[in-house]
Design an enzyme around this catalytic site. Structure first.
Site, mmCIF file in Angstrom:
data_model
loop_
_atom_site.group_PDB
_atom_site.id
_atom_site.type_symbol
_atom_site.label_atom_id
_atom_site.label_comp_id
_atom_site.label_asym_id
_atom_site.label_seq_id
_atom_site.Cartn_x
_atom_site.Cartn_y
_atom_site.Cartn_z
ATOM 1 N N HIS A 152 -67.755 99.819 52.281
ATOM 2 C CA HIS A 152 -68.063 98.464 51.805
ATOM 3 C C HIS A 152 -68.965 98.471 50.575
ATOM 4 C CE1 HIS A 152 -65.954 96.966 55.257
ATOM 5 N NE2 HIS A 152 -66.612 97.850 55.976
ATOM 6 N N ASN B 222 -112.545 97.518 52.069
ATOM 7 C CA ASN B 222 -111.163 97.844 52.433
ATOM 8 C C ASN B 222 -110.472 96.523 52.745
ATOM 9 O OD1 ASN B 222 -108.757 98.794 53.489
ATOM 10 N ND2 ASN B 222 -109.647 99.327 55.480
ATOM 11 N N GLY B 223 -109.397 96.231 52.004
ATOM 12 C CA GLY B 223 -108.679 94.978 52.232
ATOM 13 C C GLY B 223 -108.281 94.372 50.897
ATOM 14 N N GLU C 91 -90.288 110.505 51.188
ATOM 15 C CA GLU C 91 -91.705 110.206 50.992
ATOM 16 C C GLU C 91 -92.520 111.422 50.578
ATOM 17 O OE1 GLU C 91 -94.043 108.744 54.375
ATOM 18 O OE2 GLU C 91 -92.735 109.823 55.733
ATOM 19 N N CYS D 32 -107.713 102.597 52.157
ATOM 20 C CA CYS D 32 -109.141 102.722 51.874
ATOM 21 C C CYS D 32 -109.961 103.087 53.117
ATOM 22 C CB CYS D 32 -109.734 101.454 51.276
ATOM 23 S SG CYS D 32 -108.939 100.947 49.763
ATOM 24 N N GLU E 34 -84.676 107.784 59.710
ATOM 25 C CA GLU E 34 -85.984 108.434 59.746
ATOM 26 C C GLU E 34 -85.958 109.722 58.914
ATOM 27 O OE1 GLU E 34 -88.883 107.811 60.257
ATOM 28 O OE2 GLU E 34 -89.895 109.710 60.591
ATOM 29 N N TRP F 283 -107.303 103.461 48.117
ATOM 30 C CA TRP F 283 -105.864 103.316 47.868
ATOM 31 C C TRP F 283 -105.749 102.059 47.021
ATOM 32 C CZ3 TRP F 283 -101.961 99.720 48.821
ATOM 33 C CH2 TRP F 283 -100.659 100.194 48.621
ATOM 34 N N LYS G 243 -88.343 110.570 55.734
ATOM 35 C CA LYS G 243 -89.198 111.769 55.733
ATOM 36 C C LYS G 243 -89.031 112.538 54.440
ATOM 37 C CE LYS G 243 -90.899 111.288 58.363
ATOM 38 N NZ LYS G 243 -91.956 110.456 58.604
ATOM 39 N N ARG H 284 -106.696 107.983 54.450
ATOM 40 C CA ARG H 284 -106.480 106.544 54.299
ATOM 41 C C ARG H 284 -106.195 106.123 52.862
ATOM 42 N NH1 ARG H 284 -108.470 104.041 58.966
ATOM 43 N NH2 ARG H 284 -108.296 102.053 57.938
ATOM 44 N N LYS I 216 -102.145 106.935 54.830
ATOM 45 C CA LYS I 216 -101.713 107.082 56.223
ATOM 46 C C LYS I 216 -101.681 105.751 56.951
ATOM 47 C CE LYS I 216 -100.623 109.407 59.891
ATOM 48 N NZ LYS I 216 -99.206 109.824 59.943
HETATM 49 O O1 M6R Z 1 -99.441 103.532 61.886
HETATM 50 P P1 M6R Z 1 -98.082 102.937 61.897
HETATM 51 O O2 M6R Z 1 -97.162 103.654 62.852
HETATM 52 O O3 M6R Z 1 -98.076 101.466 62.153
HETATM 53 O O4 M6R Z 1 -97.520 103.168 60.449
HETATM 54 C C1 M6R Z 1 -96.293 102.663 60.062
HETATM 55 C C2 M6R Z 1 -95.829 103.265 58.764
HETATM 56 O O5 M6R Z 1 -96.730 102.963 57.733
HETATM 57 C C3 M6R Z 1 -95.668 104.774 58.848
HETATM 58 O O6 M6R Z 1 -94.805 105.138 59.867
HETATM 59 C C4 M6R Z 1 -95.135 105.341 57.509
HETATM 60 O O7 M6R Z 1 -93.827 104.884 57.294
HETATM 61 C C5 M6R Z 1 -95.205 106.861 57.480
HETATM 62 N N1 M6R Z 1 -95.641 107.304 56.189
HETATM 63 C C6 M6R Z 1 -93.896 107.514 57.729
HETATM 64 O O8 M6R Z 1 -93.960 108.887 57.665
#
Ligand code: M6R
Length: 609
Positions: free
Chosen positions: A508, A97-98, A492, A2, A485, A73, A489, A27, A604
Site C-alpha cells: 500500500h 528541570n521542566g 536510536e 535534566c 522495537e 537536556w 533500538k 537524564r 533516559k
Molecule cells: O521510562 P519510560 O519507559 O516511560 O520511557 C519511555 C521512552 O522514553 C523510552 O522507552 C525510550 O523510547 C527509550 N529510549 C527506548 O530505548
C-alpha cells in the site's frame, strides 16, 4: 530530562554535586553546571557537553559547603555554556528541570522593566522574576535578609509560572538555605543529622543515607543542613512522611562491561526471572472484583514501553477475549478517549516519570477508568499515582536505549494476561499452567540467546548493518510489535533511518522504497502467519532487497539472504526474539564509534512534553 542536585553539609559541595551530576547524566548530557556560595559570594561554573567538562573547569581552590548543580537536556536554546544552568539574577541562582510555558510573556514583562537576559532559555525568567518581586514588594521597613519575606517572594513568583518545573534555588543572602519547589517534574530530598541532599531521582538521593522525602506537586521545601521543612504553595507548613527505599547495590558499576547497554543486555535473564517471581506478589494487591468487570483494555506508553503494549495487546486479546487497544501516551492524553469505569488503562513505563504517560494516567483517573501501572521504578509518580501496580524487576536501567526493561515489561504484561484469563476463566486451566511453566523457563532460553548472540554476532554480521542509510523492518501480528522495537533500538543508537511496517501493508505504498540491495529485517516467529509473511519476503526480494530473517520457523532458502535463528517459544517468542537485534544495535553503534549509552539528542527519562 535534566538532572538536579543540591547539597548542604560539612563536606565539599562541588565534589558532592559533581558526583551526583555524574549519576544523573543519563537524564541529559547537553551541558552541566554547578553553583555554590563561597565566602558569601555566588560562584557558578557551567560548560557545554558532558559533566566532566564542568568538573575540569572547577578551580581546585574553590571551597564551599552549599551548592546546586544541573545536567541539561536542551529545550529552549541550543546546548552552550551560556544556556547551561544555573541561571543567575544578581545574588540568586536557579537550576530547573521542566518547561516554563509562559516564559516568553514573562520575559517581555521583565525586559520592559529593564532586566537584561543573558541566555535563550525559559529558565532564566525564574531568578529574575524572584528578584523583581523582592525589589518591587520591599518597603523601607522590610529586611531583605528576612527568610519569611524571601520565602513569600518565591511563592509569588511560582504562582506566575505555568508549565512544569522542579527547581533548586540558591541565594547569597541566605547562605545556609536551598529552596526547592516542584510541579510535574520529579524532585527528592534526603537528610541526615549533618547534611541535606537534593536529587532528581530517589536512587541518587538515597546514596547519602538518612530519611528520604519525595516532593509532591506544588510543594516547597526549605532545606538547611540536616533540616528540611515542607510547605504548600499558600505557604502553610505540611507534615510529610519519609519513604522506605530499598537500595540497589552496584547498579552504577560497569563491571567488565564496556557500556551499560551491554551490561543491561546481559542482565536480561535475571530481570526476567525476578519479574516472573515478583509479579505474583503484585497480583495479590489487584482488585479482582473490579478486574472481572473490565470490558475494554487500553495500553499506554511511549517508545519502547509503547512497543511492549503493542506486543501485549495481541496476548491480552488472545488470553482474555477482552478488546484491547494500544495508544502512544502523547496522543492518548489529547484524544478525549472513550473510556470509563469498565475500562482498564495500563500505563507502561520504565522510569515511571515520563511526562506524557503521567498525563495519560491523570486523564484515565479523571475519566474514572481503573488504572494499572507497569513500572520499573516503585517510587515514581506513575507507580504511586495508579490504582494498582505491577513492578518489573529489571533493576535500574542506565543506558538510554532500553533493553532489559522491555523484556521485563513483556514478561509482566504476558503474566498479567494469564492472571486475567485465570480470574475471568477465558482459557483452559491446563493451558494457563503450561504457559506459567514456560515463563519460569524463559530466563534459561534468554541466557542461551544472549550467550550465542555475543558469540556469533561478529564483524561479518555488523557489516550488513553498519553502512546502511535506511533499513526496513517487517513483521505481522506480534512480530510487528517486535519489529517496531527492533527498528527503534537500531535507529536510536546508530542514527540509521529505520522504520517498521506490518508486512501486509507493504503493497500500500511502502514497497516503493525497495530497490537493489535495500536491507529488510523480517521477523517471523508466529507460525500461523508464516505463509503470509513469506509472501512479503518474496515480494521485496523480487525487487532486489536483501532479507535478514529473524525466525524460529523453517524457511525456504530463496526467501532470505541471512537467517538468524531464535528459540521456539510459541506466543512468548518475542521475549527472546528481540535479543539479537538488541545485541546487533549495540555492536553496530560501537562499530560506528557512537556511545550507545548516550546517543545524541536523547535522554533516559523524558519528563517534559
Ligand atoms: O521510562 P519510560 O519507559 O516511560 O520511557 C519511555 C521512552 O522514553 C523510552 O522507552 C525510550 O523510547 C527509550 N529510549 C527506548 O530505548
Amino acid at each position: 530530562m535534566c538532572g538536579i542536585i543540591g547539597y548542604i553539609g560539612n563536606d565539599s559541595a562541588t565534589d558532592i554535586v559533581v558526583d551526583g551530576l555524574k549519576k544523573l547524566e543519563y537524564r541529559g548530557y547537553d551541558s552541566a553546571g554547578v553553583g555554590v556560595i563561597e565566602d558569601g559570594k555566588l560562584r557558578v561554573i557551567k560548560k557545554k557537553g558532558r559533566v566532566k567538562n564542568t568538573e575540569e573547569a572547577i578551580p581546585k581552590t574553590l571551597k564551599s559547603t552549599i551548592g546546586i548543580g544541573h545536567t541539561r537536556w536542551a529545550t529552549h536554546g541550543a546546548p552552550s555554556d551560556k544556556n547551561s544552568h544555573p541561571h543567575i539574577s544578581q545574588n540568586i541562582a536557579v537550576v530547573h528541570n521542566g518547561i516554563i510555558e509562559n516564559y516568553a510573556c514573562l520575559k517581555k514583562e521583565l525586559e520592559s522593566e529593564g532586566v537584561v537576559f543573558t541566555s535563550e532559555t525559559d529558565t532564566e525568567v525564574i531568578p529574575h522574576l524572584i528578584n523583581k518581586i523582592i525589589s518591587n514588594s520591599m518597603s523601607d521597613t522590610d529586611n531583605i535578609k528576612c527568610e519569611i519575606f524571601y520565602f513569600h517572594s518565591i511563592l509569588k513568583a511560582i504562582r506566575k509560572l505555568s508549565g512544569s518545573y522542579a527547581l533548586a534555588i540558591l541565594n547569597t543572602d541566605f547562605p545556609d538555605l536551598i529552596v526547592c519547589v516542584k510541579r510535574g517534574s520529579p524532585l527528592v530530598v534526603s537528610k541526615s543529622n549533618t547534611a541535606s541532599f537534593i536529587a532528581s531521582d530517589v536512587g541518587v538521593a538515597s546514596k547519602h543515607g538518612g530519611e528520604i522525602f519525595i516532593l509532591d506537586d506544588d510543594e516547597l521545601a526549605l532545606i538547611k543542613k540536616g533540616e528540611v521543612n515542607f510547605f504548600d504553595t499558600r505557604g502553610r507548613e505540611k507534615k510529610k512522611n519519609s519513604i522506605v527505599y530499598e537500595k540497589e547495590e552496584n547498579s552504577d558499576e560497569l563491571g567488565n562491561n564496556a557500556h551499560h547497554m551491554l551490561k543491561e543486555i546481559k542482565e536480561i535473564p535475571s530481570a526476567i526471572h525476578e519479574t516472573v517471581i515478583g509479579v505474583k506478589k503484585c497480583f495479590f494487591n489487584l482488585e479482582k472484583n473490579k478486574l472481572k468487570k473490565i470490558k475494554k483494555i487500553v495500553l499506554v506508553g511511549c517508545g519502547t514501553a509503547y512497543h511492549a503494549g503493542l506486543s501485549a495487546k495481541t496476548v491480552l486479546e488472545k488470553f482474555t477475549k477482552i478488546p484491547s487497544y494500544v495508544e502512544v501516551a502523547s496522543e492518548f492524553r489529547y484524544s478525549n478517549p472513550l473510556i470509563g469505569k469498565e475500562t482498564l488503562v495500563v500505563l507502561i513505563s520504565q522510569s515511571g516519570e515520563t511526562a506524557d504517560t503521567l498525563a495519560a494516567l491523570e486523564l484515565a483517573k479523571k475519566k474514572r477508568a481503573l488504572t494499572l501501572a507497569v513500572v520499573n521504578n516503585t517510587t515514581s509518580a506513575i507507580a504511586l499515582g495508579a490504582d494498582s501496580r505491577i513492578i518489573t524487576r529489571a533493576k535500574k536501567e542506565i543506558a538510554v536505549a532500553s533493553t532489559k526493561a522491555y523484556n521485563s515489561q513483556l514478561v509482566a504484561l504476558y503474566s498479567f494476561a494469564l492472571y486475567l484469563a485465570d480470574i475471568k476463566q477465558t482459557m483452559p486451566q491446563d493451558q494457563i499452567n503450561a504457559l506459567k511453566e514456560m515463563l519460569l523457563n524463559l530466563p534459561k532460553a534468554a541466557r542461551e540467546v544472549i550467550e550465542s548472540g555475543l558469540d556469533k554476532i561478529n564483524s561479518d554480521i555488523i557489516k550488513i548493518f553498519k553502512d546502511e542509510k535506511a533499513i526496513m523492518f517487517l513483521g505481522r501480528g506480534i512480530d510487528y510489535a517486535t519489529a517496531s522495537e527492533a527498528s527503534l533500538k537500531l535507529k536510536e543508537i546508530t542514527y540509521i533511518h529505520c522504520s517498521a511496517y506490518p508486512a501486509g501493508e507493504l503493497k500500500h505504498g511502502t514497497i516503493a522504497l525497495i530497490e537493489n540491495n535495500y536491507l529488510v529485517v523480517a521477523y517471523l516467529t508466529d507460525s500461523t502467519l508464516k505463509d503470509k509473511t513469506l509472501n512479503a519476503l518474496y515480494e521485496v526480494k523480487a525487487r532486489g532487497a536483501k532479507v535478514f530473517a529473524i525466525t524460529n520457523q523453517d524457511l525456504p532458502k530463496d526467501a532470505y539472504d541471512y537467517i538468524y535463528e531464535v528459540p521456539r517459544l510459541g506466543i512468548l517468542s518475542p521475549i527472546a526474539s528481540i535479543i539479537p537485534m538488541q545485541i546487533i544495535s549495540y555492536l553496530t553503534a560501537v562499530a560506528k564509534e557512537i556511545d550507545p549509552d548516550k546517543p545524541r539528542n536523547l535522554a533516559k527519562s523524558v519528563t517534559v512534553e
